[in-house]
Design a protein around this motif. Structure first.
Motif: not given
Length: 114
Positions: A31, A66, A70, A73-74, A81-86
């Motif tokens: 990040c 994003e 991310s 959601e994390a 739900r955290h995976r897609k924005p990552v």
């Protein structure tokens, strides 16, 4: 350098077997590197589309959004739900921007291929 490091960490995170790494620590580092990459993108003015804006600016804004989503959601422990924005900034910002950075005549192309 930040983009290359973020790409490497993202690749390791994506390809490593589950539960073999420290995803939280690598995620924090990823990040920070992505924020550095996205924010530094606003300082690039080589290819101008309209006024002072370049195509990299079009990738930097969604990458920042994003990354925020991310992290949110994390923190909520919503892994799915955290995976897609990552994945979006990893694939979009790093891969697409990486291809453009390697075009002939660009600094990265000169550094790597000449």
């Amino acid at each position: 350098m930040a983009a290359n490091a973020a790409f490497a960490i993202g690749t390791v995170q994506t390809c490593a077997p589950k539960r073999t790494l420290r995803p939280k620590q690598l995620g924090h580092l990823w990040c920070v590197l992505m924020l550095w990459t996205a924010l530094s993108g606003f300082l690039i003015y080589d290819i101008r589309l309209r006024g002072a804006f370049s195509p990299i600016h079009l990738l930097s804004v969604p990458a920042l959004v994003e990354i925020y989503v991310s992290v949110t959601e994390a923190r909520r422990k919503e892994v799915a739900r955290h995976r897609k924005p990552v994945i979006a900034p990893y694939s979009g910002a790093l891969l697409v921007a990486g291809v453009f950075a390697m075009l002939p005549g660009r600094l990265m192309h000169q550094l790597l291929f000449l």
